[in-house]
Design a protein around this motif. Structure first.
Motif, PDB file in Angstrom:
ATOM      1  N   VAL A 565       0.503  -1.065  -0.130  1.00  0.00           N
ATOM      2  CA  VAL A 565       0.472  -0.025   0.067  1.00  0.00           C
ATOM      3  C   VAL A 565       0.799   1.225  -0.134  1.00  0.00           C
ATOM      4  O   VAL A 565       1.675   1.737   1.027  1.00  0.00           O
ATOM      5  CB  VAL A 565      -1.300  -0.003   1.085  1.00  0.00           C
ATOM      6  CG1 VAL A 565      -1.641   1.390   1.155  1.00  0.00           C
ATOM      7  CG2 VAL A 565      -1.811  -1.275   1.429  1.00  0.00           C
ATOM      8  N   PRO A 566       1.450   1.763  -1.541  1.00  0.00           N
ATOM      9  CA  PRO A 566       2.188   2.761  -1.470  1.00  0.00           C
ATOM     10  C   PRO A 566       1.603   4.387  -0.508  1.00  0.00           C
ATOM     11  O   PRO A 566       3.253   5.045   0.234  1.00  0.00           O
ATOM     12  CB  PRO A 566       1.991   3.340  -2.517  1.00  0.00           C
ATOM     13  CG  PRO A 566       2.175   2.140  -3.779  1.00  0.00           C
ATOM     14  CD  PRO A 566       0.539   1.362  -2.151  1.00  0.00           C
ATOM     15  N   ASN A 567       0.928   4.605  -0.463  1.00  0.00           N
ATOM     16  CA  ASN A 567       0.120   5.235   1.082  1.00  0.00           C
ATOM     17  C   ASN A 567       0.570   4.948   2.180  1.00  0.00           C
ATOM     18  O   ASN A 567       0.338   6.188   3.251  1.00  0.00           O
ATOM     19  CB  ASN A 567      -0.931   5.739   0.657  1.00  0.00           C
ATOM     20  CG  ASN A 567      -2.249   6.996   1.014  1.00  0.00           C
ATOM     21  OD1 ASN A 567      -0.821   8.637   0.472  1.00  0.00           O
ATOM     22  ND2 ASN A 567      -3.235   6.678   1.517  1.00  0.00           N
ATOM     23  N   ALA A 568       0.355   4.260   2.007  1.00  0.00           N
ATOM     24  CA  ALA A 568       0.551   4.155   4.211  1.00  0.00           C
ATOM     25  C   ALA A 568       2.679   4.377   4.410  1.00  0.00           C
ATOM     26  O   ALA A 568       3.121   3.831   3.862  1.00  0.00           O
ATOM     27  CB  ALA A 568       1.069   2.183   4.372  1.00  0.00           C
ATOM     28  N   SER A 569       2.247   4.910   5.089  1.00  0.00           N
ATOM     29  CA  SER A 569       3.551   6.006   5.766  1.00  0.00           C
ATOM     30  C   SER A 569       3.810   5.759   7.096  1.00  0.00           C
ATOM     31  O   SER A 569       4.603   6.509   7.659  1.00  0.00           O
ATOM     32  CB  SER A 569       3.849   7.341   4.970  1.00  0.00           C
ATOM     33  OG  SER A 569       2.486   8.375   6.241  1.00  0.00           O
ATOM     34  N   LEU A 570       3.229   5.193   7.409  1.00  0.00           N
ATOM     35  CA  LEU A 570       3.084   5.349   9.136  1.00  0.00           C
ATOM     36  C   LEU A 570       3.362   3.561   9.745  1.00  0.00           C
ATOM     37  O   LEU A 570       2.265   2.913   9.601  1.00  0.00           O
ATOM     38  CB  LEU A 570       2.855   5.939  10.135  1.00  0.00           C
ATOM     39  CG  LEU A 570       2.742   6.032  11.492  1.00  0.00           C
ATOM     40  CD1 LEU A 570       4.427   6.459  12.502  1.00  0.00           C
ATOM     41  CD2 LEU A 570       1.499   6.922  12.133  1.00  0.00           C
ATOM     42  N   MET A 571       3.796   2.674  10.767  1.00  0.00           N
ATOM     43  CA  MET A 571       3.608   1.902  11.239  1.00  0.00           C
ATOM     44  C   MET A 571       4.147   1.062  12.212  1.00  0.00           C
ATOM     45  O   MET A 571       5.204   2.053  13.162  1.00  0.00           O
ATOM     46  CB  MET A 571       4.973   0.411  10.606  1.00  0.00           C
ATOM     47  CG  MET A 571       5.375  -0.822  10.846  1.00  0.00           C
ATOM     48  SD  MET A 571       4.162  -1.459  11.059  1.00  0.00           S
ATOM     49  CE  MET A 571       3.958  -2.127   8.908  1.00  0.00           C
ATOM     50  N   VAL A 572       3.373   0.804  13.334  1.00  0.00           N
ATOM     51  CA  VAL A 572       3.112   1.303  15.039  1.00  0.00           C
ATOM     52  C   VAL A 572       3.375  -0.206  15.310  1.00  0.00           C
ATOM     53  O   VAL A 572       2.736  -0.904  14.679  1.00  0.00           O
ATOM     54  CB  VAL A 572       2.083   1.602  15.593  1.00  0.00           C
ATOM     55  CG1 VAL A 572       2.212   1.581  17.248  1.00  0.00           C
ATOM     56  CG2 VAL A 572       1.980   3.271  15.702  1.00  0.00           C
ATOM     57  N   ILE A 573       4.604  -0.360  15.808  1.00  0.00           N
ATOM     58  CA  ILE A 573       5.155  -2.398  16.307  1.00  0.00           C
ATOM     59  C   ILE A 573       4.232  -2.282  18.112  1.00  0.00           C
ATOM     60  O   ILE A 573       5.323  -2.339  18.400  1.00  0.00           O
ATOM     61  CB  ILE A 573       5.815  -2.567  15.756  1.00  0.00           C
ATOM     62  CG1 ILE A 573       6.224  -2.460  14.040  1.00  0.00           C
ATOM     63  CG2 ILE A 573       5.494  -4.317  16.036  1.00  0.00           C
ATOM     64  CD1 ILE A 573       7.320  -3.294  13.327  1.00  0.00           C
ATOM     65  N   GLU A 574       3.075  -3.110  17.750  1.00  0.00           N
ATOM     66  CA  GLU A 574       3.144  -3.123  19.555  1.00  0.00           C
ATOM     67  C   GLU A 574       3.301  -4.542  19.741  1.00  0.00           C
ATOM     68  O   GLU A 574       4.545  -5.537  18.908  1.00  0.00           O
ATOM     69  CB  GLU A 574       1.951  -2.940  19.842  1.00  0.00           C
ATOM     70  CG  GLU A 574       1.653  -3.476  21.302  1.00  0.00           C
ATOM     71  CD  GLU A 574      -0.254  -2.522  21.504  1.00  0.00           C
ATOM     72  OE1 GLU A 574       0.420  -2.350  22.603  1.00  0.00           O
ATOM     73  OE2 GLU A 574      -0.462  -1.829  20.908  1.00  0.00           O
ATOM     74  N   ASN A 575       4.520  -3.885  21.170  1.00  0.00           N
ATOM     75  CA  ASN A 575       5.464  -5.361  21.747  1.00  0.00           C
ATOM     76  C   ASN A 575       6.563  -5.861  20.700  1.00  0.00           C
ATOM     77  O   ASN A 575       6.853  -7.157  20.601  1.00  0.00           O
ATOM     78  CB  ASN A 575       4.319  -6.131  22.611  1.00  0.00           C
ATOM     79  CG  ASN A 575       3.133  -5.742  23.378  1.00  0.00           C
ATOM     80  OD1 ASN A 575       2.289  -6.351  22.671  1.00  0.00           O
ATOM     81  ND2 ASN A 575       3.803  -5.376  24.615  1.00  0.00           N
ATOM     82  N   ALA A 576       7.210  -4.272  20.248  1.00  0.00           N
ATOM     83  CA  ALA A 576       8.035  -4.470  19.607  1.00  0.00           C
ATOM     84  C   ALA A 576       9.665  -5.344  20.128  1.00  0.00           C
ATOM     85  O   ALA A 576       9.736  -6.048  19.353  1.00  0.00           O
ATOM     86  CB  ALA A 576       8.624  -3.484  18.423  1.00  0.00           C
ATOM     87  N   GLU A 577       9.713  -5.674  20.897  1.00  0.00           N
ATOM     88  CA  GLU A 577      10.831  -6.167  22.116  1.00  0.00           C
ATOM     89  C   GLU A 577      10.668  -8.190  22.144  1.00  0.00           C
ATOM     90  O   GLU A 577      11.259  -8.662  21.839  1.00  0.00           O
ATOM     91  CB  GLU A 577      10.445  -5.855  23.823  1.00  0.00           C
ATOM     92  CG  GLU A 577       9.904  -6.245  24.582  1.00  0.00           C
ATOM     93  CD  GLU A 577       8.726  -5.616  24.784  1.00  0.00           C
ATOM     94  OE1 GLU A 577       7.620  -5.975  25.014  1.00  0.00           O
ATOM     95  OE2 GLU A 577       8.381  -4.424  23.718  1.00  0.00           O
ATOM     96  N   ARG A 578       9.251  -8.173  21.420  1.00  0.00           N
ATOM     97  CA  ARG A 578       9.471  -9.807  21.422  1.00  0.00           C
ATOM     98  C   ARG A 578       9.448 -10.318  20.053  1.00  0.00           C
ATOM     99  O   ARG A 578       9.747 -11.071  19.980  1.00  0.00           O
ATOM    100  CB  ARG A 578       6.965  -9.863  21.751  1.00  0.00           C
ATOM    101  CG  ARG A 578       7.199  -9.802  23.434  1.00  0.00           C
ATOM    102  CD  ARG A 578       5.500 -10.032  23.222  1.00  0.00           C
ATOM    103  NE  ARG A 578       5.424  -9.536  24.419  1.00  0.00           N
ATOM    104  CZ  ARG A 578       4.281 -10.503  25.330  1.00  0.00           C
ATOM    105  NH1 ARG A 578       4.884 -11.876  24.864  1.00  0.00           N
ATOM    106  NH2 ARG A 578       4.150 -10.372  26.774  1.00  0.00           N
TER     107      ARG A 578
END
Length: 699
Positions: A565-578
């Motif tokens: 999806v080229p228009n998607a410009s923000l990614m939040v990754i919850e619990n990234a430490e896992r």
């Protein structure tokens, strides 16, 4: 080089364990359950660590986390039941240091042994407790009157075998070692190869590892760099290398259809694409085309970072098969990724009058029967699907090219099954793709049966993704940022990665996050995707997000691969430490696919472990998938990177691809030499270390 035909080494190596004193049918069964069938198997059942029983440490000198042996007199014994049964034994030594030994699993006679005044020698790792330092479940023994002698060697600790106690196992291995052949009869490596690396013979190495002398370098043994361990690692890596090379030789002797068309369909595809191929794509396509023109099966791995354009190269390869009136199949590990490929291939190939067919588990009834007919008749020229492609009822008319995406996610038997779908007198060419760049050391060892190509250049217009790490307490700032991004017409992902044995828990986490964000962002249209939804529901939500009807997509890691999806410009990754580095990098690759500046926010729960902090720091520092892959190998080892429970490489007894990488050039040279000069020795080395797993090591 000495011959190894029918000598004493072969006889003893393969002698069954039932020939050992004390091994009856019951014990033989327990040993067999761990793959231990012969004397040689026991010789190679190596210690996982060593306990230094050669010295005593004063209780006052103990360091938390540092294993040590202590000796003391029992001062007090307390048996209680708080949450579960517990035995606490306080001992003190002559320097008046006090230590608590704590046991959760114990028998009545053990309690009786710890009579006040009894002398105890214990080995374990001290840790802070309620009343000073304590050892939990140390190994110990009660000393007899006047007994003072210390061990004269390091004690090996072996991987556990269910139903066989440590003392029994040590005794068995001792009996097996008594039958170890002399050095010459046991040795398979050329003497000059060992001499160049200053390594001992196999006999000397095995005796050192099972019975390390008192003056052995404990640190070297614990870290796996002792010359005896290096000697075994060299031979083990060589065995895997040889088995993979043998796979390749055997497969290429079967022959394949030479695809030597003029490439007219490929040229028509090039002209219709809205973008020009990168130099890296051109280079890799040229390699693939050359492979396909040969009457022996192509075995090529194409690796490239997220978004580097592997699918276009695969489409061009498929067109070469179509032009030769053959079929191509593309198999992906998930329906979501397979559907992404289906949509791309239909858009590119159907205008060229190429029939693209879809075959996955959810295709049922009449639609399935129709698809199977088209595949069997050859009307379906390119077939896209999941592991459903390999089921017994699927018969291809003339499959000449098998394309396998994210191949490390498939079991080896599955990949063999697709390969067997070709005609009886020829096997399909194989093009294997992965978006997880593979460290060089891993490629040299785990993929020795494949030619490796890298698409190491991103298409123009892709913007690097800025990565930041945020503590979970700063969630409100993040929600505000998403609100602004969506108001400006951009889109965002919020990925829930809560890991549990059950998919249901991840789905619940995604559901509750979806509900919380819906309340916090009433002006934003939010979608939800997780693995427990029906495929149609998932696909409808993904389509709505791709078409810009949704501003925010809350999802589990099902969106890790294949979503563009080229228009998607923000990614939040919850619990990234896992998550591991490779998976985090894959998820991050979902943004930055257009021209807008893109960001990835790694939301973590404090406190971070040292390894988690290192992973997040690496991700913040670089977007280079190849550098990230090298770091991932260091942090996690090869097993997780390759999914090696399925590949045959899981069973390294001693070798470590990260630690022993410097041996690989020597291993390659030795493999070449043995295959050419001493094929019988090569076979013996493979049998010793890989055994029956060799058939599947490279599927």
């Amino acid at each position: 080089m000495p011959k190894r035909s029918g000598g004493v080494a072969v006889d003893l190596n393969q002698q069954p364990l039932a020939s050992l004193r004390g091994v009856g049918p019951s014990m033989a069964e327990k040993l067999a359950a761990r793959g231990l069938l012969t004397l040689q198997d026991l010789w190679l059942h190596l210690p996982r660590q060593y306990e230094d029983r050669t010295a005593l440490t004063a209780i006052r000198a103990l360091q938390p986390g540092v294993a040590a042996q202590v000796e003391g007199k029992v001062e007090a014994v307390e048996r209680g039941f708080r949450y579960r049964p517990m035995l606490r034994v306080a001992i003190s030594d002559e320097a008046r240091g006090t230590l608590v030994l704590r046991f959760f699993h114990f028998r009545a006679q053990q309690v009786a042994q710890f009579a006040p005044g009894a002398r105890v020698r214990a080995y374990g790792t001290p840790r802070p407790g309620q009343h000073g330092l304590e050892m939990v479940h140390p190994s110990y023994r009660i000393l007899g009157e006047g007994e003072h002698a210390l061990g004269d060697a390091l004690d090996p600790v072996y991987p556990e075998i269910e139903g066989i106690g440590p003392a029994n196992l040590r005794k068995l291995i001792g009996l097996a070692l008594e039958r170890l052949p002399d050095a010459e009869a046991l040795e398979l490596l050329p003497a000059d190869a060992r001499a160049a690396l200053r390594l001992p013979s196999l006999r000397e190495a095995l005796l050192t590892l099972h019975r390390p002398p008192r003056d052995a370098d404990v640190v070297a043994l614990q870290t796996g760099v002792h010359p005896a361990q290096r000697r075994l690692a060299l031979e083990e890596l060589l065995a895997h290398q040889l088995s993979l090379r043998r796979q390749r030789i055997a497969l290429q002797q079967q022959g394949a259809r030479a695809l030597r068309g003029k490439g007219r369909l490929v040229e028509r595809l090039r002209k219709s694409l809205p973008f020009a191929l990168t130099g890296a794509q051109e280079r890799v396509y040229a390699q693939v085309r050359e492979d396909l023109s040969q009457p022996k099966p192509m075995l090529r791995l194409v690796q490239g970072d997220v978004g580097s354009g592997k699918t276009v190269v695969a489409a061009m390869a498929a067109l070469l098969a179509v032009e030769a009136d053959k079929q191509a199949a593309l198999m992906a590990p998930t329906e979501l990724l397979a559907e992404q490929h289906l949509n791309n291939l239909k858009a590119w190939l159907e205008p060229l009058d190429v029939r693209v067919c879809w075959l996955a588990g959810k295709v049922t009834g009449r639609a399935r029967a129709k698809a199977l007919d088209e595949v069997a008749s050859g009307e379906a020229q390119v077939v896209v699907g999941t592991h459903a492609l390999m089921q017994e009822g699927v018969a291809f008319h003339d499959l000449a090219l098998a394309i396998i995406d994210e191949q490390h996610r498939f079991g080896v038997h599955q990949r063999l099954a697709l390969r067997d779908k070709g005609q009886h007198d020829a096997v399909p060419h194989q093009l294997v793709m992965t978006a997880t760049p593979i460290p060089r050391t891993l490629a040299m060892s785990a993929y020795a049966d494949l030619d490796v190509s890298a698409i190491d250049e991103l298409p123009p217009g892709r913007t690097p993704v800025t990565t930041i790490a945020l503590a979970a307490e700063r969630r409100p700032e993040l929600i505000e940022r998403i609100s602004k991004a969506c108001a400006e017409g951009r889109q965002a992902y919020w990925v829930c990665t809560l890991i549990d044995d059950s998919d249901e828990v991840v789905a619940q986490a995604a559901q509750s996050t979806f509900e919380a964000l819906t309340l916090a962002l009433p002006e934003v249209r939010i979608g939800l995707v997780h693995g427990r939804q029906k495929a149609a529901e998932k696909q409808a939500t993904m389509r709505a997000f791709k078409q810009g009807e949704l501003g925010l997509l809350v999802a589990t890691t099902v969106i890790e691969v294949g979503v563009d999806v080229p228009n998607a410009s923000l990614m939040v990754i919850e619990n990234a430490e896992r998550l591991g580095l490779a998976q985090l990098h894959q998820l991050r690759g979902r943004v930055g696919r257009g021209s807008a500046a893109s960001s990835c926010v790694l939301l973590y729960q404090s406190p971070l472990s040292a390894m988690a902090r290192e992973r997040l720091d690496t991700l913040r520092r670089t977007n280079d998938g190849f550098e990230i892959a090298e770091k991932d190998l260091q942090l996690r080892g090869p097993g997780e990177l390759l999914g090696t429970r399925q590949t045959g490489l899981a069973a390294f007894r001693l070798a470590d691809l990260a630690r022993d990488a410097d041996l690989l050039p020597r291993v390659h040279a030795l493999a070449d030499r043995l295959l050419q000069e001493s094929p019988g020795v090569a076979d013996a080395i493979v049998r010793r270390w890989v055994g029956g797993a060799a058939r599947y090591a490279s599927a």
